[in-house]
Design a protein around this motif. Sequence first.
Motif, PDB file in Angstrom:
ATOM      1  N   MET B   1       0.869  -1.214   0.000  1.00 43.81           N
ATOM      2  CA  MET B   1       0.000   0.000   0.000  1.00 43.81           C
ATOM      3  C   MET B   1       0.886   1.238   0.000  1.00 43.81           C
ATOM      4  O   MET B   1       1.796   1.341   0.820  1.00 43.81           O
ATOM      5  CB  MET B   1      -0.864  -0.043   1.262  1.00 43.81           C
ATOM      6  N   SER B   2       0.639   2.141  -0.930  1.00 41.79           N
ATOM      7  CA  SER B   2       1.489   3.323  -0.902  1.00 41.79           C
ATOM      8  C   SER B   2       0.716   4.534  -0.374  1.00 41.79           C
ATOM      9  O   SER B   2      -0.496   4.658  -0.573  1.00 41.79           O
ATOM     10  CB  SER B   2       2.076   3.551  -2.301  1.00 41.79           C
ATOM     11  N   TRP B   3       1.428   5.360   0.332  1.00 41.72           N
ATOM     12  CA  TRP B   3       0.818   6.490   1.022  1.00 41.72           C
ATOM     13  C   TRP B   3       1.385   7.793   0.497  1.00 41.72           C
ATOM     14  O   TRP B   3       2.548   7.866   0.134  1.00 41.72           O
ATOM     15  CB  TRP B   3       1.108   6.389   2.517  1.00 41.72           C
ATOM     16  N   GLU B   4       0.533   8.815   0.485  1.00 38.12           N
ATOM     17  CA  GLU B   4       0.990  10.135   0.052  1.00 38.12           C
ATOM     18  C   GLU B   4       0.925  11.101   1.235  1.00 38.12           C
ATOM     19  O   GLU B   4      -0.153  11.334   1.789  1.00 38.12           O
ATOM     20  CB  GLU B   4       0.098  10.651  -1.072  1.00 38.12           C
ATOM     21  N   PRO B   5       2.055  11.674   1.626  1.00 31.72           N
ATOM     22  CA  PRO B   5       2.028  12.678   2.684  1.00 31.72           C
ATOM     23  C   PRO B   5       1.475  14.008   2.144  1.00 31.72           C
ATOM     24  O   PRO B   5       1.690  14.341   0.980  1.00 31.72           O
ATOM     25  CB  PRO B   5       3.500  12.854   3.067  1.00 31.72           C
ATOM     26  N   VAL B   6       0.770  14.720   2.976  1.00 31.72           N
ATOM     27  CA  VAL B   6       0.278  16.057   2.628  1.00 31.72           C
ATOM     28  C   VAL B   6       0.746  17.005   3.730  1.00 31.72           C
ATOM     29  O   VAL B   6       0.475  16.769   4.909  1.00 31.72           O
ATOM     30  CB  VAL B   6      -1.259  16.079   2.521  1.00 31.72           C
ATOM     31  N   ILE B   7       1.484  18.050   3.326  1.00 37.53           N
ATOM     32  CA  ILE B   7       2.126  18.907   4.322  1.00 37.53           C
ATOM     33  C   ILE B   7       1.841  20.376   4.045  1.00 37.53           C
ATOM     34  O   ILE B   7       1.921  20.830   2.902  1.00 37.53           O
ATOM     35  CB  ILE B   7       3.659  18.682   4.309  1.00 37.53           C
ATOM     36  N   GLY B   8       1.526  21.091   5.082  1.00 37.02           N
ATOM     37  CA  GLY B   8       1.425  22.551   5.003  1.00 37.02           C
ATOM     38  C   GLY B   8       2.233  23.136   6.153  1.00 37.02           C
ATOM     39  O   GLY B   8       2.355  22.511   7.199  1.00 37.02           O
ATOM     40  N   LEU B   9       2.800  24.319   5.945  1.00 31.67           N
ATOM     41  CA  LEU B   9       3.631  24.910   6.994  1.00 31.67           C
ATOM     42  C   LEU B   9       3.065  26.238   7.478  1.00 31.67           C
ATOM     43  O   LEU B   9       2.457  26.993   6.715  1.00 31.67           O
ATOM     44  CB  LEU B   9       5.059  25.143   6.502  1.00 31.67           C
ATOM     45  N   GLU B  10       3.285  26.491   8.754  1.00 28.71           N
ATOM     46  CA  GLU B  10       3.035  27.820   9.320  1.00 28.71           C
ATOM     47  C   GLU B  10       4.391  28.334   9.769  1.00 28.71           C
ATOM     48  O   GLU B  10       5.015  27.768  10.653  1.00 28.71           O
ATOM     49  CB  GLU B  10       2.097  27.720  10.519  1.00 28.71           C
ATOM     50  N   ILE B  11       4.845  29.394   9.124  1.00 29.91           N
ATOM     51  CA  ILE B  11       6.158  29.940   9.459  1.00 29.91           C
ATOM     52  C   ILE B  11       5.968  31.234  10.244  1.00 29.91           C
ATOM     53  O   ILE B  11       5.153  32.080   9.873  1.00 29.91           O
ATOM     54  CB  ILE B  11       6.965  30.210   8.177  1.00 29.91           C
ATOM     55  N   HIS B  12       6.718  31.355  11.335  1.00 28.59           N
ATOM     56  CA  HIS B  12       6.698  32.593  12.095  1.00 28.59           C
ATOM     57  C   HIS B  12       7.980  33.350  11.816  1.00 28.59           C
ATOM     58  O   HIS B  12       9.060  32.896  12.187  1.00 28.59           O
ATOM     59  CB  HIS B  12       6.586  32.311  13.590  1.00 28.59           C
ATOM     60  N   ALA B  13       7.856  34.486  11.157  1.00 30.95           N
ATOM     61  CA  ALA B  13       9.028  35.306  10.869  1.00 30.95           C
ATOM     62  C   ALA B  13       8.967  36.550  11.747  1.00 30.95           C
ATOM     63  O   ALA B  13       7.975  37.284  11.734  1.00 30.95           O
ATOM     64  CB  ALA B  13       9.051  35.703   9.392  1.00 30.95           C
ATOM     65  N   GLN B  14      10.015  36.747  12.521  1.00 32.00           N
ATOM     66  CA  GLN B  14      10.056  37.954  13.365  1.00 32.00           C
ATOM     67  C   GLN B  14      10.382  39.156  12.501  1.00 32.00           C
ATOM     68  O   GLN B  14      11.394  39.187  11.810  1.00 32.00           O
ATOM     69  CB  GLN B  14      11.120  37.785  14.444  1.00 32.00           C
ATOM     70  N   LEU B  15       9.518  40.145  12.530  1.00 28.69           N
ATOM     71  CA  LEU B  15       9.713  41.321  11.682  1.00 28.69           C
ATOM     72  C   LEU B  15      10.821  42.215  12.260  1.00 28.69           C
ATOM     73  O   LEU B  15      10.911  42.408  13.478  1.00 28.69           O
ATOM     74  CB  LEU B  15       8.408  42.096  11.543  1.00 28.69           C
ATOM     75  N   ALA B  16      11.641  42.743  11.364  1.00 29.31           N
ATOM     76  CA  ALA B  16      12.851  43.467  11.779  1.00 29.31           C
ATOM     77  C   ALA B  16      12.529  44.913  12.172  1.00 29.31           C
ATOM     78  O   ALA B  16      12.890  45.857  11.477  1.00 29.31           O
ATOM     79  CB  ALA B  16      13.875  43.425  10.656  1.00 29.31           C
ATOM     80  N   THR B  17      11.844  45.064  13.278  1.00 35.70           N
ATOM     81  CA  THR B  17      11.568  46.407  13.786  1.00 35.70           C
ATOM     82  C   THR B  17      12.450  46.660  15.006  1.00 35.70           C
ATOM     83  O   THR B  17      12.962  45.731  15.613  1.00 35.70           O
ATOM     84  CB  THR B  17      10.101  46.539  14.241  1.00 35.70           C
ATOM     85  N   ARG B  18      12.590  47.942  15.349  1.00 35.77           N
ATOM     86  CA  ARG B  18      13.354  48.272  16.558  1.00 35.77           C
ATOM     87  C   ARG B  18      12.494  48.078  17.812  1.00 35.77           C
ATOM     88  O   ARG B  18      12.963  47.657  18.847  1.00 35.77           O
ATOM     89  CB  ARG B  18      13.822  49.725  16.498  1.00 35.77           C
ATOM     90  N   SER B  19      11.221  48.444  17.684  1.00 41.51           N
ATOM     91  CA  SER B  19      10.340  48.385  18.854  1.00 41.51           C
ATOM     92  C   SER B  19       9.252  47.332  18.615  1.00 41.51           C
ATOM     93  O   SER B  19       9.102  46.823  17.516  1.00 41.51           O
ATOM     94  CB  SER B  19       9.717  49.753  19.123  1.00 41.51           C
ATOM     95  N   LYS B  20       8.508  47.035  19.640  1.00 47.34           N
ATOM     96  CA  LYS B  20       7.529  45.956  19.563  1.00 47.34           C
ATOM     97  C   LYS B  20       6.314  46.338  18.727  1.00 47.34           C
ATOM     98  O   LYS B  20       6.151  47.477  18.331  1.00 47.34           O
ATOM     99  CB  LYS B  20       7.138  45.556  20.982  1.00 47.34           C
ATOM    100  N   ILE B  21       5.471  45.352  18.482  1.00 43.40           N
ATOM    101  CA  ILE B  21       4.363  45.611  17.557  1.00 43.40           C
ATOM    102  C   ILE B  21       3.324  46.556  18.165  1.00 43.40           C
ATOM    103  O   ILE B  21       2.738  47.370  17.456  1.00 43.40           O
ATOM    104  CB  ILE B  21       3.721  44.295  17.052  1.00 43.40           C
ATOM    105  N   PHE B  22       3.128  46.480  19.485  1.00 46.59           N
ATOM    106  CA  PHE B  22       2.112  47.345  20.095  1.00 46.59           C
ATOM    107  C   PHE B  22       2.658  48.247  21.204  1.00 46.59           C
ATOM    108  O   PHE B  22       1.882  48.885  21.906  1.00 46.59           O
ATOM    109  CB  PHE B  22       0.968  46.494  20.660  1.00 46.59           C
TER     110      PHE B  22
END
Lengths: 95, 477
Positions: B1-22
């Motif tokens: 029996m052959s199987w097919e993997p299905v993959i999705g990614l969630e990437i967290h990229a830290q944005l290059a700011t000097r100060s925080k988002i809020f």
Amino acid sequence: MALTRENVAYIAHLARLAVSEREAADYVVKLSRILDLVDQLRQVDTAGIAPMAHPLPMAQRLRPDAVTETDRREDIQRNAPQAAEGLYLVPRVIE
Amino acid sequence: MSWEPVIGLEIHAQLATRSKIFSGAATAYGAPPNTQACLVDLGYPGVLPVLNAEAVRLAVRFGLAIGGTVAPRSIFARKNYFYPDLPKGYQISQYELPVVKGGSVEILLDDGSRKTVRLTRAHLEEDAGKSLHESFQGLSGIDLNRAGTPLLEIVSEPDMRSAKEAAAYMRRVHQLVRWIGICDGNMQEGSFRCDANVSVRRAGTDKLGTRTEIKNLNSFRFLERAILHEIDRQIEVIEDGGRIVQETRLYDPDRDETRSMRSKEEANDYRYFPDPDLLPLEIDAATLDAVRATLPELPDRRAARFVTLGIPAADAAQLTLERDTADYFEAVLAAAPAVEPRVAANWVNGDLAAALNDAGLGITASRVGAAALAALLLRVADNTISGKIAKDVFAAMWAGEGGADDIIAARGLRQITDSGALEAAIDKVIAASPNQLAEYRAGKDKLFGYFVGQVMKATGGKANPQQLNELLRRKLG
């Protein structure tokens, strides 16, 4: 719409609230009444109306990317029940 | 029996700011714990988050770079859960209306073909703090410096069909966010990390299987290994008659396995709702145009342009892994138009890359700058030195002995192009090698290399190779 006791217990758990059996019975009734109000709202035809995200008809103001806060750790940590080596200490949590 | 993997990614990229988002607290890495966590980050009563304009600009930059749709109006929502590194009890994120929708990136597969991976969305959110479990008996230490750091969560469609494809996609996004300058991509510091959604289904079927989410993937290698492991685990469970449970799993690189994070399972009901502290984020066409005007030529386009200069596709891809490398390469070409782009590419990808790697330097800190390398390559192009000698000159330049011309002059490395001098050297070698000459003339062609070597040795490697070949062939008859 009527909530069940299980619903109330689940919501209380998610909110980390300790709710006694007696209180739970009371909440089942009161929270269900709130949902009844929501059901009334549901009867309004809202087709074509954009969902409102905020009551004020304004857009978010943006601030420039500048560091304006200084280190106030010592002051702030006086409010903490427990702190050491600059860290807040809490009951151990580990995955 | 052959199987097919299905993959999705969630990437967290830290944005290059000097100060925080809020908040106006600093985002610099490595500060002493909790010295960069202000009242807003700590979720004190009565504080108000105010959105960082630069974080928005960087998110827009990403949206434009992947050909996505930047929402003219997007909404911040509260994602509610309890954890000690999240003092407010909710994370400010975006849910129904993210800042970027759609778009795609192309990945290069092993067989040389290309595959498009579609993006679902990218949204702005704040990071949580960090829990340290080692130092305190029965207690966890909480450092909230990272709380409120701006993140762009980049969510792909489940378009990947192998761990390799997933790693290729992660690399591609990593390249892109650094290229457009929105994230430093530093994985050790957690600036770029990834969760993988993995399921398997029987090959040839369309219906998706139940997926698990693997967290804590902060390197390309771990991503690939964790997914491989998880695919095997799922197939085994199903073939043994079991069922996959939708859950969050943690990858443990030391044991090379994933394990269930049961505690998070029931907390998966985040009860998102619009954050009343934040108004809708509006981005107008003028802002889009302004950001678009500052976007650099993207890596794919640049690589394609390099190919039109006669550079092989693999080399062009190598040159465009980082924008600084591509810039360096083009600076060499600009300073040395007489040098073939292909030759310059070989130098940048070869000797220069090796020297940088050995010294642990980035290309912007190279000890041999683009103009200096160009000067060296010009001396090869005009036959002052051979390509082989150029390697020695390069090493001397790298060691700080001066520019190419100085080193060539000081060491007397100029090629012998005077055919008289070269002929004399050849005659001498031939006269000293009667046996080899006889064998060569008797048909042992391989000995040609012997004569080349001897003349090179006699001239200290300074004979012009083409000229030497020609003269030798004539003299050996």
